[in-house]
Design an enzyme around this catalytic site. Structure first.
Site, PDB file in Angstrom:
ATOM      1  N   PRO A  91      -0.388  -0.306   6.753  1.00  0.00           N
ATOM      2  CA  PRO A  91      -1.399   0.013   5.739  1.00  0.00           C
ATOM      3  C   PRO A  91      -1.511  -1.126   4.716  1.00  0.00           C
ATOM      4  O   PRO A  91      -0.499  -1.583   4.211  1.00  0.00           O
ATOM      5  CB  PRO A  91      -0.853   1.277   5.064  1.00  0.00           C
ATOM      6  CG  PRO A  91       0.271   1.760   5.934  1.00  0.00           C
ATOM      7  CD  PRO A  91       0.783   0.575   6.682  1.00  0.00           C
ATOM      8  N   CYS A  92      -2.706  -1.601   4.452  1.00  0.00           N
ATOM      9  CA  CYS A  92      -2.917  -2.715   3.508  1.00  0.00           C
ATOM     10  C   CYS A  92      -4.182  -2.448   2.696  1.00  0.00           C
ATOM     11  O   CYS A  92      -5.139  -3.215   2.789  1.00  0.00           O
ATOM     12  CB  CYS A  92      -3.112  -4.036   4.233  1.00  0.00           C
ATOM     13  SG  CYS A  92      -1.879  -4.426   5.447  1.00  0.00           S
ATOM     14  N   GLN A  93      -4.172  -1.389   1.924  1.00  0.00           N
ATOM     15  CA  GLN A  93      -5.401  -1.014   1.214  1.00  0.00           C
ATOM     16  C   GLN A  93      -5.878  -2.065   0.227  1.00  0.00           C
ATOM     17  O   GLN A  93      -7.044  -2.117  -0.101  1.00  0.00           O
ATOM     18  CB  GLN A  93      -5.209   0.313   0.444  1.00  0.00           C
ATOM     19  CG  GLN A  93      -5.028   1.498   1.337  1.00  0.00           C
ATOM     20  CD  GLN A  93      -3.553   1.779   1.582  1.00  0.00           C
ATOM     21  OE1 GLN A  93      -2.725   0.879   1.494  1.00  0.00           O
ATOM     22  NE2 GLN A  93      -3.227   3.018   1.893  1.00  0.00           N
ATOM     23  N   GLY A  94      -4.952  -2.901  -0.243  1.00  0.00           N
ATOM     24  CA  GLY A  94      -5.300  -3.823  -1.314  1.00  0.00           C
ATOM     25  C   GLY A  94      -6.308  -4.895  -0.948  1.00  0.00           C
ATOM     26  O   GLY A  94      -7.034  -5.376  -1.792  1.00  0.00           O
TER      27      GLY A  94
END
Ligand SMILES: C[S@@+](CC[C@H](N)C(=O)[O-])C[C@H]1O[C@@H](n2cnc3c(N)ncnc32)[C@H](O)[C@@H]1O
Length: 406
Positions: free
Chosen positions: A92-95
Protein backbone atom coordinates in the site's frame (compact mmCIF):
# COMPACT_ATOMS: atom_id res chain seq x y z
CA UNK A 1 3.98 -28.58 -13.57
CA UNK A 2 7.38 -27.44 -14.70
CA UNK A 3 10.69 -27.97 -12.98
CA UNK A 4 13.14 -25.33 -11.86
CA UNK A 5 16.84 -25.80 -11.41
CA UNK A 6 16.19 -26.98 -7.87
CA UNK A 7 13.68 -29.62 -8.89
CA UNK A 8 10.39 -27.94 -7.92
CA UNK A 9 8.21 -25.39 -9.61
CA UNK A 10 9.36 -21.78 -9.56
CA UNK A 11 9.15 -20.43 -6.05
CA UNK A 12 7.25 -17.26 -5.25
CA UNK A 13 7.34 -15.03 -2.18
CA UNK A 14 4.12 -13.01 -1.92
CA UNK A 15 4.44 -9.88 0.23
CA UNK A 16 1.29 -8.02 1.38
CA UNK A 17 -0.50 -11.10 0.09
CA UNK A 18 -4.07 -10.17 1.08
CA UNK A 19 -6.51 -12.80 -0.17
CA UNK A 20 -3.85 -14.14 -2.51
CA UNK A 21 -5.25 -13.04 -5.87
CA UNK A 22 -1.75 -12.27 -7.15
CA UNK A 23 -0.51 -15.68 -5.98
CA UNK A 24 -3.45 -17.51 -7.46
CA UNK A 25 -2.67 -16.22 -10.94
CA UNK A 26 0.98 -17.22 -10.57
CA UNK A 27 -0.07 -20.65 -9.35
CA UNK A 28 -2.34 -21.07 -12.38
CA UNK A 29 0.65 -20.27 -14.60
CA UNK A 30 2.68 -23.05 -12.97
CA UNK A 31 4.57 -21.12 -10.29
CA UNK A 32 4.26 -22.10 -6.68
CA UNK A 33 3.73 -19.67 -3.82
CA UNK A 34 6.16 -20.87 -1.18
CA UNK A 35 5.63 -18.10 1.35
CA UNK A 36 2.80 -15.58 1.68
CA UNK A 37 2.85 -12.79 4.27
CA UNK A 38 0.24 -10.35 5.52
CA UNK A 39 -0.67 -8.88 8.90
CA UNK A 40 -4.43 -8.98 8.59
CA UNK A 41 -6.07 -11.96 10.29
CA UNK A 42 -8.80 -12.35 7.67
CA UNK A 43 -6.18 -12.35 4.93
CA UNK A 44 -4.22 -15.01 6.83
CA UNK A 45 -7.32 -17.17 7.31
CA UNK A 46 -8.14 -16.78 3.63
CA UNK A 47 -4.62 -17.75 2.57
CA UNK A 48 -4.61 -20.75 4.89
CA UNK A 49 -8.04 -21.79 3.64
CA UNK A 50 -6.99 -21.73 0.01
CA UNK A 51 -3.28 -22.54 0.08
CA UNK A 52 -2.60 -24.96 2.90
CA UNK A 53 -2.95 -27.99 0.63
CA UNK A 54 -0.41 -26.40 -1.73
CA UNK A 55 2.22 -26.35 1.02
CA UNK A 56 2.37 -22.55 1.06
CA UNK A 57 3.82 -21.22 4.30
CA UNK A 58 1.48 -18.47 5.45
CA UNK A 59 2.94 -15.99 7.92
CA UNK A 60 1.15 -13.34 9.90
CA UNK A 61 3.74 -10.60 10.20
CA UNK A 62 3.87 -6.84 10.16
CA UNK A 63 6.17 -6.21 7.22
CA UNK A 64 6.96 -2.72 8.46
CA UNK A 65 8.70 -4.44 11.36
CA UNK A 66 9.93 -7.78 10.03
CA UNK A 67 13.23 -7.27 8.25
CA UNK A 68 14.35 -9.51 5.38
CA UNK A 69 17.13 -10.85 7.65
CA UNK A 70 14.56 -11.81 10.26
CA UNK A 71 12.45 -13.56 7.64
CA UNK A 72 15.46 -15.44 6.36
CA UNK A 73 16.28 -16.53 9.87
CA UNK A 74 12.71 -17.60 10.57
CA UNK A 75 12.45 -19.64 7.38
CA UNK A 76 15.87 -21.22 7.79
CA UNK A 77 14.94 -22.40 11.28
CA UNK A 78 11.96 -24.20 9.73
CA UNK A 79 14.11 -25.62 6.93
CA UNK A 80 12.22 -23.59 4.35
CA UNK A 81 14.29 -22.71 1.32
CA UNK A 82 14.85 -19.03 0.71
CA UNK A 83 15.90 -19.17 -2.93
CA UNK A 84 12.87 -17.37 -4.32
CA UNK A 85 12.58 -17.14 -8.08
CA UNK A 86 9.97 -14.38 -7.95
CA UNK A 87 8.85 -11.83 -5.36
CA UNK A 88 5.37 -10.42 -5.95
CA UNK A 89 3.55 -7.79 -3.95
CA UNK A 90 1.22 -4.86 -3.84
CA UNK A 91 2.50 -2.69 -0.99
CA UNK A 92 0.00 0.00 0.00
CA UNK A 93 1.42 3.42 -1.00
CA UNK A 94 -1.40 5.92 -0.71
CA UNK A 95 0.96 8.86 -0.44
CA UNK A 96 2.27 8.89 -3.99
CA UNK A 97 -0.55 10.27 -6.01
CA UNK A 98 -0.56 13.52 -4.06
CA UNK A 99 3.16 14.08 -3.88
CA UNK A 100 5.25 16.35 -6.02
CA UNK A 101 8.37 15.41 -7.89
CA UNK A 102 10.94 16.54 -5.35
CA UNK A 103 9.02 14.86 -2.60
CA UNK A 104 8.71 11.60 -4.52
CA UNK A 105 12.39 11.57 -5.34
CA UNK A 106 13.33 12.01 -1.74
CA UNK A 107 10.80 9.40 -0.69
CA UNK A 108 11.97 6.77 -3.09
CA UNK A 109 15.73 7.29 -2.77
CA UNK A 110 17.66 6.58 0.39
CA UNK A 111 17.88 9.79 2.30
CA UNK A 112 18.91 8.81 5.78
CA UNK A 113 17.03 7.88 8.91
CA UNK A 114 15.70 11.36 9.55
CA UNK A 115 14.57 11.97 5.98
CA UNK A 116 11.12 11.80 4.48
CA UNK A 117 11.56 8.06 4.04
CA UNK A 118 10.04 7.81 7.45
CA UNK A 119 6.70 8.76 5.89
CA UNK A 120 4.79 5.60 6.86
CA UNK A 121 2.84 5.55 3.59
CA UNK A 122 6.01 4.89 1.64
CA UNK A 123 7.78 2.74 4.16
CA UNK A 124 6.04 -0.36 2.86
CA UNK A 125 7.19 0.19 -0.70
CA UNK A 126 10.72 0.64 0.60
CA UNK A 127 10.29 -2.56 2.57
CA UNK A 128 9.16 -4.43 -0.55
CA UNK A 129 12.31 -3.28 -2.34
CA UNK A 130 14.46 -4.19 0.67
CA UNK A 131 13.14 -7.75 0.37
CA UNK A 132 13.94 -7.79 -3.33
CA UNK A 133 17.45 -6.51 -2.61
CA UNK A 134 18.00 -9.08 0.07
CA UNK A 135 16.65 -12.21 -1.61
CA UNK A 136 17.72 -11.27 -5.16
CA UNK A 137 14.95 -13.18 -6.99
CA UNK A 138 15.22 -13.44 -10.76
CA UNK A 139 12.00 -11.46 -11.09
CA UNK A 140 10.21 -8.87 -8.93
CA UNK A 141 6.63 -7.93 -9.76
CA UNK A 142 4.86 -5.06 -8.05
CA UNK A 143 1.28 -3.88 -8.48
CA UNK A 144 0.04 -0.45 -7.53
CA UNK A 145 -2.81 1.96 -8.10
CA UNK A 146 -2.64 3.89 -11.33
CA UNK A 147 -3.08 7.16 -9.43
CA UNK A 148 0.68 7.20 -8.98
CA UNK A 149 1.19 7.38 -12.72
CA UNK A 150 1.07 11.06 -13.17
CA UNK A 151 0.80 14.01 -10.91
CA UNK A 152 1.01 17.53 -12.34
CA UNK A 153 2.56 16.04 -15.46
CA UNK A 154 5.23 14.13 -13.52
CA UNK A 155 5.63 10.46 -14.33
CA UNK A 156 5.95 8.93 -10.90
CA UNK A 157 6.13 5.39 -12.28
CA UNK A 158 9.40 6.20 -14.05
CA UNK A 159 10.83 7.42 -10.78
CA UNK A 160 9.73 4.24 -9.05
CA UNK A 161 11.28 2.22 -11.87
CA UNK A 162 14.57 4.02 -11.20
CA UNK A 163 14.58 2.70 -7.67
CA UNK A 164 14.19 -0.86 -9.01
CA UNK A 165 17.15 -0.15 -11.27
CA UNK A 166 19.15 0.95 -8.23
CA UNK A 167 18.27 -2.37 -6.59
CA UNK A 168 19.75 -4.22 -9.57
CA UNK A 169 16.66 -4.81 -11.70
CA UNK A 170 15.80 -3.87 -15.27
CA UNK A 171 12.22 -2.73 -15.16
CA UNK A 172 9.28 -2.53 -17.51
CA UNK A 173 6.07 -1.02 -16.24
CA UNK A 174 2.63 -0.68 -17.73
CA UNK A 175 -0.80 0.59 -16.86
CA UNK A 176 -2.96 -2.46 -17.31
CA UNK A 177 -6.74 -2.51 -17.67
CA UNK A 178 -8.05 -5.82 -16.34
CA UNK A 179 -10.87 -5.80 -18.90
CA UNK A 180 -8.26 -6.32 -21.65
CA UNK A 181 -7.03 -9.43 -19.87
CA UNK A 182 -10.44 -11.14 -19.91
CA UNK A 183 -11.67 -9.84 -16.55
CA UNK A 184 -15.27 -8.52 -16.63
CA UNK A 185 -14.22 -5.30 -14.94
CA UNK A 186 -12.62 -2.04 -15.94
CA UNK A 187 -9.75 -1.80 -13.46
CA UNK A 188 -6.57 0.13 -14.14
CA UNK A 189 -3.49 -0.72 -12.16
CA UNK A 190 0.24 -0.28 -12.66
CA UNK A 191 2.46 -3.32 -12.88
CA UNK A 192 6.23 -3.18 -12.59
CA UNK A 193 8.19 -6.22 -13.72
CA UNK A 194 11.86 -6.12 -12.80
CA UNK A 195 14.34 -8.68 -14.12
CA UNK A 196 17.63 -9.13 -12.29
CA UNK A 197 20.23 -7.37 -14.41
CA UNK A 198 22.62 -10.31 -14.70
CA UNK A 199 19.93 -12.16 -16.70
CA UNK A 200 20.22 -9.49 -19.36
CA UNK A 201 16.56 -9.60 -20.27
CA UNK A 202 13.83 -6.99 -20.54
CA UNK A 203 10.25 -8.02 -19.91
CA UNK A 204 7.60 -7.21 -22.52
CA UNK A 205 4.00 -7.02 -21.37
CA UNK A 206 1.65 -9.08 -23.52
CA UNK A 207 -0.05 -7.03 -26.22
CA UNK A 208 -3.76 -7.10 -25.51
CA UNK A 209 -4.92 -5.67 -28.83
CA UNK A 210 -4.02 -7.47 -32.02
CA UNK A 211 -3.02 -5.80 -35.28
CA UNK A 212 -6.57 -6.23 -36.62
CA UNK A 213 -7.90 -4.25 -33.65
CA UNK A 214 -9.39 -7.30 -31.95
CA UNK A 215 -8.66 -8.12 -28.33
CA UNK A 216 -6.16 -10.92 -27.95
CA UNK A 217 -7.88 -12.43 -24.92
CA UNK A 218 -11.60 -13.14 -24.90
CA UNK A 219 -13.41 -10.29 -23.20
CA UNK A 220 -16.13 -10.84 -20.63
CA UNK A 221 -19.17 -8.81 -19.61
CA UNK A 222 -21.19 -8.61 -16.43
CA UNK A 223 -23.67 -10.98 -18.07
CA UNK A 224 -20.92 -13.51 -18.78
CA UNK A 225 -19.72 -13.16 -15.22
CA UNK A 226 -22.82 -13.41 -13.03
CA UNK A 227 -26.01 -14.17 -14.97
CA UNK A 228 -25.86 -17.89 -14.13
CA UNK A 229 -26.07 -17.21 -10.38
CA UNK A 230 -29.40 -17.76 -8.61
CA UNK A 231 -31.64 -14.72 -8.02
CA UNK A 232 -31.56 -13.42 -4.44
CA UNK A 233 -33.23 -10.55 -2.63
CA UNK A 234 -31.50 -7.69 -0.85
CA UNK A 235 -30.22 -8.64 2.60
CA UNK A 236 -29.91 -12.31 1.63
CA UNK A 237 -27.76 -14.13 4.19
CA UNK A 238 -27.86 -17.70 2.90
CA UNK A 239 -24.14 -18.38 2.88
CA UNK A 240 -24.65 -21.65 1.00
CA UNK A 241 -27.19 -21.81 -1.80
CA UNK A 242 -28.09 -24.32 -4.44
CA UNK A 243 -26.54 -23.71 -7.83
CA UNK A 244 -28.37 -24.98 -10.87
CA UNK A 245 -26.32 -25.33 -14.01
CA UNK A 246 -27.90 -23.32 -16.83
CA UNK A 247 -27.78 -24.04 -20.53
CA UNK A 248 -25.83 -21.44 -22.46
CA UNK A 249 -23.53 -20.59 -19.58
CA UNK A 250 -20.66 -18.39 -20.77
CA UNK A 251 -17.10 -19.69 -21.07
CA UNK A 252 -16.20 -17.25 -18.32
CA UNK A 253 -18.80 -18.69 -15.93
CA UNK A 254 -17.64 -22.20 -16.81
CA UNK A 255 -14.12 -21.16 -15.87
CA UNK A 256 -15.41 -19.78 -12.58
CA UNK A 257 -17.22 -23.08 -11.84
CA UNK A 258 -14.12 -25.19 -12.39
CA UNK A 259 -13.45 -27.15 -9.15
CA UNK A 260 -16.54 -25.63 -7.48
CA UNK A 261 -18.63 -27.85 -5.22
CA UNK A 262 -21.21 -29.25 -7.64
CA UNK A 263 -24.69 -27.86 -7.13
CA UNK A 264 -23.61 -25.34 -4.47
CA UNK A 265 -22.65 -21.69 -4.40
CA UNK A 266 -21.02 -20.01 -1.39
CA UNK A 267 -21.02 -16.37 -0.26
CA UNK A 268 -23.88 -15.36 -2.55
CA UNK A 269 -24.99 -12.88 0.11
CA UNK A 270 -25.61 -9.16 -0.12
CA UNK A 271 -26.42 -6.08 1.88
CA UNK A 272 -29.88 -5.09 3.03
CA UNK A 273 -31.19 -1.67 1.98
CA UNK A 274 -33.80 0.77 3.20
CA UNK A 275 -36.98 1.57 1.26
CA UNK A 276 -35.53 4.79 -0.15
CA UNK A 277 -32.54 2.99 -1.66
CA UNK A 278 -34.68 0.19 -2.99
CA UNK A 279 -36.98 2.69 -4.71
CA UNK A 280 -33.92 4.39 -6.23
CA UNK A 281 -32.40 1.10 -7.43
CA UNK A 282 -35.72 0.06 -8.94
CA UNK A 283 -36.04 3.31 -10.83
CA UNK A 284 -32.52 3.22 -12.29
CA UNK A 285 -31.84 1.85 -15.74
CA UNK A 286 -28.66 -0.05 -16.56
CA UNK A 287 -25.72 2.35 -16.62
CA UNK A 288 -27.57 5.03 -14.63
CA UNK A 289 -25.75 7.03 -11.97
CA UNK A 290 -27.02 8.80 -8.88
CA UNK A 291 -27.30 12.07 -10.78
CA UNK A 292 -29.81 10.44 -13.15
CA UNK A 293 -32.35 9.93 -10.36
CA UNK A 294 -35.38 12.22 -10.08
CA UNK A 295 -35.20 14.67 -7.14
CA UNK A 296 -37.67 12.78 -4.96
CA UNK A 297 -35.41 9.70 -4.96
CA UNK A 298 -32.24 11.56 -4.02
CA UNK A 299 -30.98 11.76 -0.47
CA UNK A 300 -27.47 13.11 -1.07
CA UNK A 301 -26.17 16.22 -2.79
CA UNK A 302 -25.75 15.19 -6.40
CA UNK A 303 -23.05 17.78 -7.10
CA UNK A 304 -20.83 15.79 -4.74
CA UNK A 305 -22.36 12.35 -5.02
CA UNK A 306 -23.25 12.35 -8.72
CA UNK A 307 -21.88 8.84 -9.23
CA UNK A 308 -22.48 7.46 -5.74
CA UNK A 309 -24.95 4.96 -7.17
CA UNK A 310 -24.10 3.10 -10.34
CA UNK A 311 -26.17 0.39 -11.95
CA UNK A 312 -24.23 -2.27 -13.81
CA UNK A 313 -24.86 -2.95 -17.49
CA UNK A 314 -25.27 -6.57 -18.54
CA UNK A 315 -23.45 -5.96 -21.79
CA UNK A 316 -20.29 -4.30 -20.39
CA UNK A 317 -17.55 -5.02 -17.90
CA UNK A 318 -18.33 -3.60 -14.45
CA UNK A 319 -16.68 -0.58 -12.92
CA UNK A 320 -13.72 -1.10 -10.63
CA UNK A 321 -14.34 -3.46 -7.71
CA UNK A 322 -12.61 -1.77 -4.76
CA UNK A 323 -12.26 -2.33 -1.04
CA UNK A 324 -14.89 0.40 -0.65
CA UNK A 325 -17.45 -2.37 -1.17
CA UNK A 326 -16.76 -3.19 2.48
CA UNK A 327 -18.41 0.16 3.35
CA UNK A 328 -21.26 0.18 0.86
CA UNK A 329 -21.95 -1.40 -2.49
CA UNK A 330 -23.75 1.46 -4.21
CA UNK A 331 -21.13 1.50 -6.95
CA UNK A 332 -22.28 -1.96 -8.05
CA UNK A 333 -26.07 -2.19 -8.24
CA UNK A 334 -27.28 -5.38 -9.86
CA UNK A 335 -28.50 -4.79 -13.44
CA UNK A 336 -31.88 -6.48 -13.02
CA UNK A 337 -32.43 -7.38 -9.35
CA UNK A 338 -33.26 -4.64 -6.82
CA UNK A 339 -30.12 -4.92 -4.72
CA UNK A 340 -26.37 -4.39 -4.74
CA UNK A 341 -24.00 -7.17 -5.73
CA UNK A 342 -23.29 -10.19 -3.57
CA UNK A 343 -19.88 -11.21 -2.27
CA UNK A 344 -19.74 -14.01 -4.82
CA UNK A 345 -20.65 -11.65 -7.64
CA UNK A 346 -17.84 -9.30 -6.58
CA UNK A 347 -15.47 -12.29 -6.54
CA UNK A 348 -16.63 -13.32 -10.03
CA UNK A 349 -16.06 -9.76 -11.31
CA UNK A 350 -12.50 -10.04 -9.96
CA UNK A 351 -12.04 -13.49 -11.60
CA UNK A 352 -11.84 -15.45 -8.35
CA UNK A 353 -13.32 -18.89 -9.02
CA UNK A 354 -16.28 -20.16 -7.00
CA UNK A 355 -14.01 -22.64 -5.23
CA UNK A 356 -12.13 -19.76 -3.59
CA UNK A 357 -12.83 -19.17 0.08
CA UNK A 358 -12.86 -15.73 1.76
CA UNK A 359 -12.63 -15.41 5.53
CA UNK A 360 -14.50 -13.17 7.92
CA UNK A 361 -17.63 -11.07 7.85
CA UNK A 362 -19.34 -9.87 4.68
CA UNK A 363 -17.40 -6.60 4.92
CA UNK A 364 -14.12 -8.43 5.33
CA UNK A 365 -14.83 -10.58 2.28
CA UNK A 366 -15.66 -7.51 0.19
CA UNK A 367 -12.45 -5.86 1.36
CA UNK A 368 -10.25 -8.86 0.55
CA UNK A 369 -11.84 -9.14 -2.88
CA UNK A 370 -11.65 -5.43 -3.68
CA UNK A 371 -7.98 -5.22 -2.67
CA UNK A 372 -6.88 -8.15 -4.77
CA UNK A 373 -5.04 -8.41 -8.04
CA UNK A 374 -7.53 -10.15 -10.36
CA UNK A 375 -6.10 -13.68 -10.64
CA UNK A 376 -6.71 -13.71 -14.38
CA UNK A 377 -4.53 -10.60 -14.85
CA UNK A 378 -1.84 -12.15 -12.65
CA UNK A 379 -2.11 -15.37 -14.65
CA UNK A 380 -1.60 -13.65 -18.00
CA UNK A 381 1.40 -11.66 -16.74
CA UNK A 382 2.88 -14.69 -14.97
CA UNK A 383 2.49 -16.80 -18.09
CA UNK A 384 4.41 -14.21 -20.07
CA UNK A 385 7.10 -13.99 -17.38
CA UNK A 386 7.46 -17.73 -17.49
CA UNK A 387 7.78 -17.75 -21.23
CA UNK A 388 10.18 -14.83 -21.48
CA UNK A 389 12.29 -15.27 -18.38
CA UNK A 390 12.16 -18.91 -17.43
CA UNK A 391 12.13 -20.08 -21.05
CA UNK A 392 9.39 -22.60 -20.59
CA UNK A 393 8.17 -23.81 -23.93
CA UNK A 394 4.68 -24.77 -22.86
CA UNK A 395 1.38 -23.32 -23.94
CA UNK A 396 1.71 -19.82 -22.62
CA UNK A 397 -0.51 -17.73 -24.80
CA UNK A 398 -3.88 -18.80 -23.51
CA UNK A 399 -6.30 -17.24 -25.95
CA UNK A 400 -9.45 -18.97 -24.83
CA UNK A 401 -10.80 -19.57 -21.35
CA UNK A 402 -10.52 -23.31 -21.85
CA UNK A 403 -6.75 -22.88 -22.07
CA UNK A 404 -6.53 -21.33 -18.64
CA UNK A 405 -5.39 -24.13 -16.40
CA UNK A 406 -6.86 -23.85 -12.94
C1 LIG B 1 -3.67 -4.29 -1.83
S1 LIG B 1 -3.72 -5.53 -0.62
C2 LIG B 1 -2.88 -6.84 -1.41
C3 LIG B 1 -3.76 -7.72 -2.25
C4 LIG B 1 -3.07 -8.94 -2.78
N1 LIG B 1 -1.91 -8.62 -3.58
C5 LIG B 1 -4.02 -9.81 -3.59
O1 LIG B 1 -3.84 -9.97 -4.78
O2 LIG B 1 -4.98 -10.35 -3.01
C6 LIG B 1 -2.55 -4.96 0.51
C7 LIG B 1 -2.35 -5.89 1.70
O3 LIG B 1 -1.28 -5.39 2.48
C8 LIG B 1 -1.52 -5.75 3.80
N2 LIG B 1 -0.67 -4.91 4.65
C9 LIG B 1 -0.73 -3.57 4.80
N3 LIG B 1 0.23 -3.17 5.65
C10 LIG B 1 0.91 -4.29 6.02
C11 LIG B 1 2.01 -4.52 6.90
N4 LIG B 1 2.60 -3.52 7.56
N5 LIG B 1 2.44 -5.78 7.07
C12 LIG B 1 1.86 -6.80 6.42
N6 LIG B 1 0.80 -6.64 5.58
C13 LIG B 1 0.34 -5.40 5.40
C14 LIG B 1 -3.01 -5.52 3.99
O4 LIG B 1 -3.50 -6.27 5.09
C15 LIG B 1 -3.55 -5.98 2.63
O5 LIG B 1 -3.98 -7.31 2.71
Amino acid sequence: MSASSSGNSYRVLDLFAGAGGFSLGFDWAGFSTSVAIDFNQNAIDTLVGNYSDKKTVVLKEDLSKLTPFQLEHKLSKENIRINFDVIIGGPPCQGWSMAGRGKIRSLTKDSGPQGPLEDPRNKLYKRYLAYVRHFQPKVAVMENVSGMLSHSGINIADLVAETFEDAGYRVTWKKVNASEFGVPQSRERLFFVGIRKDLNLQFRFPETILKNGQFKYPTATVKDAISDLPAITHGSKDWIKNYIKQTGTSDYAKLMRKDAVPGKIFDHVCRGHNEQDLAAFKHMKQGDLYKDLPAHLKRYRDDIFHDKYRKLRWSKPSGCVTAHLSKDCYSHIHPSQTRTISVREAARLQSFPDSFYFAGSMSSKFQLIGNAVPPLVAFRIATEIKKQIFSIQRKSKATSFQEVEL
